[in-house]
Write an enzyme that holds these catalytic residues in place. Structure first.
Site, mmCIF file in Angstrom:
data_model
loop_
_atom_site.group_PDB
_atom_site.id
_atom_site.type_symbol
_atom_site.label_atom_id
_atom_site.label_comp_id
_atom_site.label_asym_id
_atom_site.label_seq_id
_atom_site.Cartn_x
_atom_site.Cartn_y
_atom_site.Cartn_z
ATOM 1 N N ALA A 1 47.625 54.494 11.100
ATOM 2 C CA ALA A 1 46.820 55.393 11.932
ATOM 3 C C ALA A 1 47.371 55.480 13.351
ATOM 4 C CB ALA A 1 45.365 54.925 11.950
ATOM 5 N N LYS A 18 46.699 49.687 8.608
ATOM 6 C CA LYS A 18 47.357 49.295 9.856
ATOM 7 C C LYS A 18 46.919 50.262 10.949
ATOM 8 C CE LYS A 18 51.064 50.173 12.105
ATOM 9 N NZ LYS A 18 50.572 49.949 13.489
ATOM 10 N N CYS A 42 46.135 66.194 17.991
ATOM 11 C CA CYS A 42 47.147 66.968 17.267
ATOM 12 C C CYS A 42 46.665 68.392 17.040
ATOM 13 C CB CYS A 42 47.505 66.309 15.951
ATOM 14 S SG CYS A 42 46.152 66.248 14.767
#
Length: 536
Positions: free
Chosen positions: A184, A210, A318
């Site tokens: 992530a 993770k 994003c």
């Protein structure tokens, strides 16, 4: 075997007291940076929060002050192996657990997330810097995916075709893959992990997570809440680290699928390396999202939408609308756009009235400032400059104020690079066709929006623009979880997108059964020696 009372009989817990978690989930004391020691973040392996034996530790800073608030370990090889072994041990029993029991775990989980939403948001603001309101939105959008995962009994339905020929039936169903993993990013510490492990686990997979080493707190609390929801030990494990952890996930033979969200450089690397080792990989990566403003658009709404979508979360999304294309007479709106952006309040994320907080690191601030500086060097004009902003009481923070660059051309660095900061670059065209050509020539395909009151214009744009997610008078068109996140081109690698039906497909494999039971099977018959011709 899995204990049913563990799945179905555990009572719901109320909102958590942060102090009660500080022993196992540091830094979850109310003000860890004020303690006389530096708390450490633990690993989550086999249902236990474990102090790492690593000799490599990463400082986590509050972006508003740059003070160290805790340290996160780079997990050792032995610790990462233990996490995978835990996932592998837990998989057979979890996969064999009824879909109704897995659904019950997720139903309890979504309730616990709701009850602890503000505490998760507080951790996000402390480590990542975004405003508390935006952090709550981060958690809420992830919660929506968890709620959708509770529909697993419908989402995992197979298909059947009875009597394809006499006495023969054909049907399919979905099975879990095994151990899956997620990597992530820092910008959505709750939402992105919640895109990953709930979808994978409700399908019967176990999961190695993770989180970003910069913002581990939200994932650790989400793991505690999942455990309190009745998820068996080993179904979710969490490791921390950087390059070695990423390579471990890409290479380990027991990991069957990898979900990744982050930069293009990392995403391309993970997709190539993971695929080379035979894994499924889905990678959401960078973007350059355009907002096309037509002269017939609702001016008041459009300007507000542009400002919010460009500068919210300090541009660290994003799906940030980082590029405006003003078509025709809409270019006259530029001065008003600048005035609205000037009114945004920059402050630490936990301060009342803050509209945008700091960038994640001093290095991120330096990069954003350098990209702003490239604009006038290449012929653009800075209409609003946020590089020298000072926030009283937070003079050491990573703050950049809203910035607008005009007269931008597609060959300029500030256009070609994903700035990932509170910067809006503005291009101008005479026609919609010119705007579409610019967007389609850009390599990214994450999201775009058009602002217009003309339905024919909106339809033309939606059909001709080569971008995965299109908004019509909607600046950040992230789909709700009953659909899928459909970024495309250089913004995505893989065949199957995140969440929704495609998310279920990614985390499952399809098994097809062709079954024949002859009516006369009680009687003797001669063997068939020719190739069966089904359907004839």
């Amino acid at each position: 075997m899995l204990q049913q009372d563990r799945l179905l009989g555990q009572p719901l817990l109320g909102p958590l007291d942060p102090a009660s978690l500080s022993h196992s989930l540091a830094p979850y004391s109310p003000s860890p940076w004020m303690q006389p020691w530096t708390p450490t973040v633990k690993l989550f392996i086999d249902g236990k929060f474990i102090e790492s034996k690593s000799d490599k530790w990463i400082d986590i800073h509050n972006p508003a002050t740059n003070e160290v608030i805790c340290q996160v370990p780079e997990a050792t090889k032995a610790e990462m192996d233990a996490a995978i072994a835990s996932c592998k041990r837990a998989f057979p029993a979890w996969a064999d657990t009824s879909v109704l029991s897995r659904q019950q775990v997720l139903l309890r989980y979504q309730q616990l997330i709701k009850e602890n939403l503000k505490e998760i948001a507080r951790l996000i603001t402390m480590e990542q810097g975004k405003t508390l309101a935006d952090a709550e939105g981060d958690v809420f959008r992830g919660l929506q995916v968890v709620e959708h995962a509770c529909s697993v009994t419908s989402l995992m339905l197979g298909e059947t075709m009875p009597s394809i020929t006499k006495d023969m039936d054909l049907y399919s169903y979905r099975l879990p893959l095994g151990v899956c993993a997620g990597i992530a990013p820092f910008n959505f510490p709750a939402m992105i992990p919640l895109w990953m492990f709930p979808m994978a686990m409700v399908c019967g997979n176990t999961f190695l997570m993770k989180p970003s080493e910069r913002v581990p707190g939200a994932s650790m609390l989400l793991a505690k809440l999942l455990q309190d929801s009745g998820a068996p030990d080993g179904t979710l494990n969490i490791i921390h680290g950087k390059h070695e952890a990423v390579n471990f996930i890409c290479d380990h033979p027991d990991i069957k699928a990898i979900s990744f969200v982050g930069s293009n450089q990392a995403g391309e690397y993970i997709f190539e390396r993971g695929s080379r080792h035979g894994k499924r990989v889905q990678a959401n990566m960078g973007a350059k999202n355009h907002g096309v403003v037509m002269p017939d658009a609702n001016k008041e709404n459009t300007l507000n939408q542009l400002v919010g979508a460009a500068f919210g979360a300090a541009g660290q999304r994003c799906m940030a609308l980082s590029t405006a294309i003003l078509v025709g007479e809409a270019r006259k709106w530029l001065p008003e756009l600048v005035e609205r952006a000037k009114k945004l309040r920059v402050n630490a994320g936990d301060q009342p009235g803050a509209d945008l907080g700091p960038l994640i690191t001093p290095q991120a601030k330096e990069r954003v400032c350098n990209l702003i500086d490239s604009g006038p060097k290449e012929g653009a004009s800075i209409l609003l400059d946020g590089r020298n902003i000072k926030v009283k009481g937070y003079e050491n923070g990573n703050f950049v104020g809203p910035t607008i660059i005009s007269k931008v051309k597609p060959n300029m660095t500030c256009y070609k690079e994903e700035i990932f900061g509170p910067v809006l670059v503005v291009l101008e065209t005479e026609t919609l066709d010119e705007a579409i050509k610019i967007i389609n020539n850009n390599p990214y395909g994450n999201g775009t929006a058009i602002f217009t009151t003309n339905g024919a214009t909106a339809r033309k744009y939606s059909h001709l623009v080569d971008v995965g997610q299109v908004g019509v008078n909607v600046p950040i068109p992230v789909p709700l979880p009953m659909f899928s996140f459909t970024g495309s081109r250089a913004s995505f690698r893989g065949d199957t997108n995140f969440y929704g039906k495609q998310g279920i497909q990614f985390y499952t494999q399809l098994k097809t059964i062709t079954s024949q039971w002859k009516e006369e099977d009680a009687t003797l018959s001669s063997p068939a020696v020719v190739m069966p011709t089904m359907g004839r």
